[in-house]
Design a protein around this motif. Structure first.
Motif, mmCIF file in Angstrom:
data_model
loop_
_atom_site.group_PDB
_atom_site.id
_atom_site.type_symbol
_atom_site.label_atom_id
_atom_site.label_comp_id
_atom_site.label_asym_id
_atom_site.label_seq_id
_atom_site.Cartn_x
_atom_site.Cartn_y
_atom_site.Cartn_z
ATOM 1 N N ILE A 309 0.841 -1.204 0.000
ATOM 2 C CA ILE A 309 0.000 0.000 0.000
ATOM 3 C C ILE A 309 0.873 1.250 0.000
ATOM 4 C CG2 ILE A 309 -1.636 1.338 1.391
ATOM 5 C CD1 ILE A 309 -2.774 -1.393 2.323
ATOM 6 N N ALA A 310 1.952 1.214 0.809
ATOM 7 C CA ALA A 310 2.877 2.353 0.821
ATOM 8 C C ALA A 310 3.488 2.567 -0.550
ATOM 9 C CB ALA A 310 3.977 2.106 1.865
ATOM 10 N N GLY A 354 -8.763 -2.497 4.435
ATOM 11 C CA GLY A 354 -10.076 -3.143 4.437
ATOM 12 C C GLY A 354 -10.374 -3.816 3.118
ATOM 13 N N LEU A 355 -10.060 -3.128 2.019
ATOM 14 C CA LEU A 355 -10.279 -3.729 0.699
ATOM 15 C C LEU A 355 -9.345 -4.917 0.476
ATOM 16 C CD1 LEU A 355 -10.685 -0.489 -1.462
ATOM 17 C CD2 LEU A 355 -12.461 -2.147 -0.853
ATOM 18 N N VAL A 383 -4.472 0.378 -4.249
ATOM 19 C CA VAL A 383 -4.551 1.843 -4.181
ATOM 20 C C VAL A 383 -5.450 2.408 -5.282
ATOM 21 C CG1 VAL A 383 -3.231 3.982 -4.360
ATOM 22 C CG2 VAL A 383 -2.380 2.099 -2.958
ATOM 23 N N PRO A 384 -5.214 2.063 -6.568
ATOM 24 C CA PRO A 384 -6.142 2.599 -7.592
ATOM 25 C C PRO A 384 -7.561 2.061 -7.435
ATOM 26 C CG PRO A 384 -4.620 1.009 -8.561
ATOM 27 C CD PRO A 384 -4.125 1.312 -7.195
ATOM 28 N N PRO A 388 -11.763 5.141 -6.337
ATOM 29 C CA PRO A 388 -13.202 5.430 -6.524
ATOM 30 C C PRO A 388 -14.028 5.191 -5.268
ATOM 31 C CG PRO A 388 -12.572 3.400 -7.656
ATOM 32 C CD PRO A 388 -11.313 4.075 -7.225
ATOM 33 N N VAL A 389 -13.593 4.240 -4.412
ATOM 34 C CA VAL A 389 -14.314 3.998 -3.162
ATOM 35 C C VAL A 389 -14.228 5.236 -2.270
ATOM 36 C CG1 VAL A 389 -14.395 2.581 -1.070
ATOM 37 C CG2 VAL A 389 -13.923 1.519 -3.274
ATOM 38 N N ILE A 390 -13.050 5.800 -2.160
ATOM 39 C CA ILE A 390 -12.868 6.996 -1.338
ATOM 40 C C ILE A 390 -13.625 8.177 -1.941
ATOM 41 C CG2 ILE A 390 -11.146 8.691 -0.603
ATOM 42 C CD1 ILE A 390 -9.233 6.430 -0.117
ATOM 43 N N LYS A 391 -13.626 8.270 -3.266
ATOM 44 C CA LYS A 391 -14.382 9.351 -3.928
ATOM 45 C C LYS A 391 -15.868 9.233 -3.614
ATOM 46 C CE LYS A 391 -15.403 11.364 -8.447
ATOM 47 N NZ LYS A 391 -15.222 11.252 -9.919
#
Length: 402
Positions: A309-310, A354-355, A383-384, A388-391
């Motif tokens: 993730i980093a 979580g994902l 990350v990519p 869209p989940v965060i958006k």
């Protein structure tokens, strides 16, 4: 702002780099031929054994050959080494015991502990134990006694007397194996009896302690191969089989000495060392194979998802710093590229984790080393996916607050 983003990007890249190094760094070996410092192939051990014999088939004086080593799940290293050494009443030729080692030497005696043969006589003499009246021993039993003589100054802390080749049953409840040979089942019964006593003796010897402490070093001669009449292959088959059993038991392996020195004698019968070579060559595979099946602790790899993730976040931030138009493609990452904060960074990491957990079955189904690569790659790719989940979450938040 770009300076802060650059610092965050470098920190994330460092975490990812550590994950890559961890992934490609080889796991520690648990068993091997030779020694941990110089692991060899079995063929190399066999070659070293053959090259260490003299023209008349005797062991070359002063030889030392690391045979096999084991790293236990408790991270103890146990070595088996072959050494040529001879014993005189006032000295040990061919081996100098390190001063910081608790060492014990094995001596084969009869049930009355004063009839001995081969190297046992000088061993008893060197430890000032030439005769122990009244200490009758049962066949297959051992007796650990502090070494009091000259050998104590040479590093021998204890002598382990083992009674395998016994000749009479005076003061004993168990008859000697020779009664099988002369009175009952002939040579077959004698061989089976001797092997039973040898198993009992070796099993007790390799788990023996000195003053309540596990031994650092145990010197073990080729028991029963003289007057006992067993072949050297039978001795090594028994030894390596029992060693494998002890190593497979979590409690028993804690009692094993750190090094077991298999002692050979350069003044033995002509051709005898060839039998030693044959016995070791044929029997070491069993203990190596048995030990390799033991469950050893696996390296922790869950943190590799964090490293991935980093790496994914670092790649995204650096990409938007170099190519600002990418901010239009991943608007959810814009805040990380322009004004990263600890809160926003933590939010990204938590959501990505979580994902990643929802896809953990994919990583868990892989086998080492691919499981580690999968965990690392999963962290990068999430990350990519998370963008869209965060958006969407931000849109929901804005609609609620708006």
């Amino acid at each position: 702002m770009h300076f802060r983003s650059l610092i965050v990007c470098l920190a994330l890249s460092l975490i990812f780099l550590l994950g890559v190094i961890w992934t490609i760094w080889p796991e520690p070996s648990w068993v091997g031929f030779g020694s941990p410092e110089a692991t060899l192939s079995k063929q190399a051990i066999e070659k070293a054994l053959l090259e260490s014999k003299t023209s008349d088939g005797l062991a070359r004086a002063g030889l030392r050959i690391p045979i096999v080593w084991f790293r236990t799940p408790e991270n103890r290293v146990i070595r088996v080494t072959l050494r040529e050494m001879s014993f005189e009443g006032d000295r040990i030729d061919g081996f100098r015991i390190p001063p910081d080692k608790r060492a014990a030497i094995v001596s084969s005696v009869d049930q009355k502990v004063y009839v001995s043969s081969g190297s046992s006589g000088p061993i008893l003499q060197g430890c000032a134990l030439t005769r122990l009246d009244g200490r009758a021993m049962l066949p297959g039993s051992i007796d650990v006694i502090p070494c009091q003589g000259v050998y104590s100054k040479l590093g021998i802390a204890s002598i382990i007397n083992v009674a395998i080749v016994t000749f009479s049953n005076d003061q004993l409840d168990a008859p000697p194996c020779f009664s099988q040979l002369y009175e009952q089942q002939g040579d077959k019964g004698y061989q089976e009896c001797m092997l039973d006593q040898l198993r009992s003796g070796i099993g007790s010897i390799i788990a023996a302690k000195e003053g309540g402490n596990t031994l650092d070093l145990l010197i073990l001669p080729e028991l029963t191969t003289g007057h006992g009449g067993l072949s050297k292959r039978q001795f090594y088959a028994t030894f390596f089989s029992l060693l494998a059993n002890k190593l497979s038991d979590a409690t028993a392996r804690k009692q094993l000495p750190s090094e077991i020195v298999l002692q050979v004698w350069s003044h033995d019968r002509p051709g005898s060392f060839l039998q030693t070579i044959d016995g070791i060559r044929r029997e070491i595979d069993g203990s190596v194979e048995a030990f390799s099946k033991i469950d050893h602790p696996a390296r922790s790899i869950a943190w590799l998802r964090l490293a991935g993730i980093a790496g994914g976040l670092s790649l995204a931030i650096s990409g938007m710093l170099i190519f600002p138009r990418l901010q239009a493609v991943f608007p959810a990452l814009q805040s990380l590229a322009s004004a990263p904060t600890a809160t926003s960074l933590l939010a990204w990491i938590v959501i990505c984790f979580g994902l990643a957990d929802s896809l953990y079955g994919l990583a868990g189904s892989a086998t080492p080393p691919w499981e580690e690569y999968t965990q690392l790659g999963l962290g990068v790719l999430i990350v990519p996916i998370a963008a869209p989940v965060i958006k969407a979450l931000k849109s929901v938040q804005d609609s609620i607050t708006g």
